[in-house]
Scaffold this motif. Sequence first.
Motif, mmCIF file in Angstrom:
data_model
loop_
_atom_site.group_PDB
_atom_site.id
_atom_site.type_symbol
_atom_site.label_atom_id
_atom_site.label_comp_id
_atom_site.label_asym_id
_atom_site.label_seq_id
_atom_site.Cartn_x
_atom_site.Cartn_y
_atom_site.Cartn_z
ATOM 1 N N MET A 280 152.675 3.936 3.493
ATOM 2 C CA MET A 280 151.241 5.119 3.099
ATOM 3 C C MET A 280 150.283 4.557 4.008
ATOM 4 N N ARG A 281 150.466 2.519 4.381
ATOM 5 C CA ARG A 281 148.605 2.261 4.820
ATOM 6 C C ARG A 281 148.485 2.480 5.608
ATOM 7 N N SER A 282 148.707 3.387 7.012
ATOM 8 C CA SER A 282 148.171 4.002 8.267
ATOM 9 C C SER A 282 147.504 5.157 7.923
ATOM 10 N N LYS A 283 147.819 6.487 6.108
ATOM 11 C CA LYS A 283 147.128 7.242 5.886
ATOM 12 C C LYS A 283 146.580 6.925 4.550
ATOM 13 N N LEU A 284 145.858 6.098 4.576
ATOM 14 C CA LEU A 284 145.811 6.200 2.843
ATOM 15 C C LEU A 284 144.661 5.561 2.782
ATOM 16 N N MET A 285 143.068 6.267 2.101
ATOM 17 C CA MET A 285 141.829 5.655 2.672
ATOM 18 C C MET A 285 141.701 5.220 1.007
ATOM 19 N N TYR A 286 140.900 4.395 0.572
ATOM 20 C CA TYR A 286 139.772 4.860 -0.649
ATOM 21 C C TYR A 286 137.796 4.417 -0.429
ATOM 22 N N ASN A 287 137.308 6.236 -1.020
ATOM 23 C CA ASN A 287 136.188 5.625 -0.319
ATOM 24 C C ASN A 287 135.522 5.827 -1.610
ATOM 25 N N PHE A 288 133.851 5.182 -0.860
ATOM 26 C CA PHE A 288 133.364 5.072 -1.910
ATOM 27 C C PHE A 288 131.935 5.344 -1.726
ATOM 28 N N PRO A 289 131.762 6.897 -1.677
ATOM 29 C CA PRO A 289 130.591 7.495 -0.811
ATOM 30 C C PRO A 289 129.105 6.813 -1.282
ATOM 31 N N LEU A 297 139.517 -6.134 -6.702
ATOM 32 C CA LEU A 297 140.494 -6.968 -7.281
ATOM 33 C C LEU A 297 141.310 -7.207 -6.976
ATOM 34 N N GLY A 298 141.852 -7.939 -7.382
ATOM 35 C CA GLY A 298 143.387 -8.249 -8.268
ATOM 36 C C GLY A 298 144.177 -9.283 -6.931
ATOM 37 N N SER A 299 145.730 -9.316 -7.560
ATOM 38 C CA SER A 299 146.389 -10.266 -6.791
ATOM 39 C C SER A 299 147.272 -9.667 -6.002
ATOM 40 N N ALA A 300 147.240 -8.625 -5.117
ATOM 41 C CA ALA A 300 147.678 -7.716 -3.837
ATOM 42 C C ALA A 300 147.884 -8.427 -2.892
ATOM 43 N N GLN A 301 148.819 -7.716 -1.774
ATOM 44 C CA GLN A 301 148.036 -7.626 -0.442
ATOM 45 C C GLN A 301 147.895 -6.304 -0.772
ATOM 46 N N PHE A 302 146.705 -6.109 -1.212
ATOM 47 C CA PHE A 302 146.199 -4.527 -1.072
ATOM 48 C C PHE A 302 146.597 -3.418 0.429
ATOM 49 N N GLN A 303 147.174 -2.255 0.044
ATOM 50 C CA GLN A 303 147.718 -1.583 1.257
ATOM 51 C C GLN A 303 146.491 -0.343 1.516
ATOM 52 N N GLY A 304 145.939 0.452 2.939
ATOM 53 C CA GLY A 304 145.142 0.773 2.527
ATOM 54 C C GLY A 304 143.497 0.615 3.118
ATOM 55 N N SER A 305 142.940 1.611 3.874
ATOM 56 C CA SER A 305 141.475 1.177 4.126
ATOM 57 C C SER A 305 140.335 1.418 3.504
ATOM 58 N N VAL A 306 139.144 1.062 3.199
ATOM 59 C CA VAL A 306 138.355 0.725 2.523
ATOM 60 C C VAL A 306 136.939 2.049 3.398
ATOM 61 N N LEU A 307 136.002 3.040 3.093
ATOM 62 C CA LEU A 307 135.142 3.658 4.000
ATOM 63 C C LEU A 307 134.165 3.449 2.673
ATOM 64 N N PRO A 320 143.755 -11.315 -1.908
ATOM 65 C CA PRO A 320 144.661 -11.968 -1.869
ATOM 66 C C PRO A 320 145.262 -11.455 0.124
ATOM 67 N N GLY A 321 145.419 -10.115 -0.083
ATOM 68 C CA GLY A 321 145.586 -9.722 1.682
ATOM 69 C C GLY A 321 144.860 -8.562 1.207
ATOM 70 N N MET A 322 143.891 -8.011 2.565
ATOM 71 C CA MET A 322 143.275 -6.965 2.699
ATOM 72 C C MET A 322 143.830 -6.135 3.403
#
Length: 495
Positions: A280-289, A297-307, A320-322
């Motif tokens: 899903m990564r290239s089309k997954l967006m977490y938005n903090f408006p 936070l966490g222990s993942a290779q977190f997938q997705g973008s941030v806005l 570990p990875g964004m």
Amino acid sequence: MKRQSSPQGRTTVRVAVATAVAVLPLAAVLTVGSAAPLAPPLGACTGPDCPATWPEPNNGDFTGRDATINVFTGGNFTVNGRAAEAGGKIVTLGNLTVDKNGGGIYNMGVVGVGSRVVPPNGSDFVTTGGNVDAVTGNSILIGGSDSKGPAFGNLRHAGTVTGTVSIDPTGESIADPNAAAPYQTVLTQIEEVSDCVGRAAATGTVAVTSSEATFTGDGTSMKQVFNVSQNLASPTGGQIGLVFANIPAGATVVVNMLGDSPIINTYTGTGLAGDQTTDMRSKLMYNFPTATNAQILGSAQFQGSVLAGNPGGTTTISQPGMNGRVYLAGNLIHTGTGGYELHSYPFDGDLPECDVTPSPSPTSPSPSPTSPTPTPTETTTSPAPTSPTPTTTSPTPTPTPTSPTPTTSSAVPTTPTTSPSSSSAAPTSHGPSSHGPSSHGPTGHHPGPTHGGGGGQLPSTGAGNAPVVFGLAGAGLLALGGLAVLAARRRGRHS
């Protein structure tokens, strides 16, 4: 991660790579209040050497070149903890400060492990509208190489540079008081898009338990929107899993994290093919408006973008990875307990759009033979009254649009000057690196490339050889070109 030594040494840069910021991408700013695909220089990969497919995080040869911004902050970019690297093209309108616990190297532009898609040679790898400060004991390393050759780019800065900064040849440190000017419209774009997307109606539901958050879509919409008004964490603030269900293949997925201090704390994400969030990564967006203080936070290779759309806000990333774009109107704190990294991966989703109120027509409606003054219900723009017979005492003013397009007073930076640098260079290494294992979650998942006998996990970072560096110091004026901001708003060695 540890970089092996190479026979080539870093040399002092003496000839500037005078590459101006591309003008055309910066001119493509969204209409006020709208969204859809992110306009260049944000979003999808741009340039002739974009990879057909983006690999999982690795430390192989470069897999492509990408001119799109990967990390943008409208405020300051601060590195602390043991954070290690930020890949891709980086723009911060504020200050860049590296102050790691115990000191060490922070790699920029080129990272040892990531997508290995790097910016084009000779371009500005790092741009700042403020000062650059590698606090005593720390250093910044820009650029790198693979088995086939170098990836080099510039540090373009409007303010001063203090501390130890090393730039692979033939990249330059370029003092440019207008360094940030071309990117003011990008800040506006991020604010507007985040606000727009944050107001989109939900198409699915979110159920959060003490161990998992499940996002259930409607199964049909190609823009899946989830509005979350609570933390994605356990009741005690611990890590939970993220699961998506009933999402059509290829759909854009938006997770709107609403509220002032939202938190995502998760172990979900490996970066490996077949993992749900990788797909899903290239089309997954977490938005903090609207967030003032957001945390991932966490222990993942977190997938997705941030806005994040609040220019007064701060977003802290400690994973570990964004793996995705990081586009913030406000500040970024990159931190973590190990070699935590920001990896360059594109966002090419199709975001929700907002209704845009049309500007009034500059032409008044034709007059009625029986009613010289239009009634209030005939138009929403309240045109000036007209009459079938012209008069000489009350000319009708020509209406003008009420939503002017923002303009930029300096689309291209002024001719840059190269800041002084010393010539005490010594051999350094930028070749293939080896890595020890790292933990990515309580379940010990994330098998990945093996580096230096580290096992089948994605690599973390470790100590390396001392870099060849030069001290950069200079003064520059911080002038943002009088631009209007529209809205209520590096195979890197490090230790």
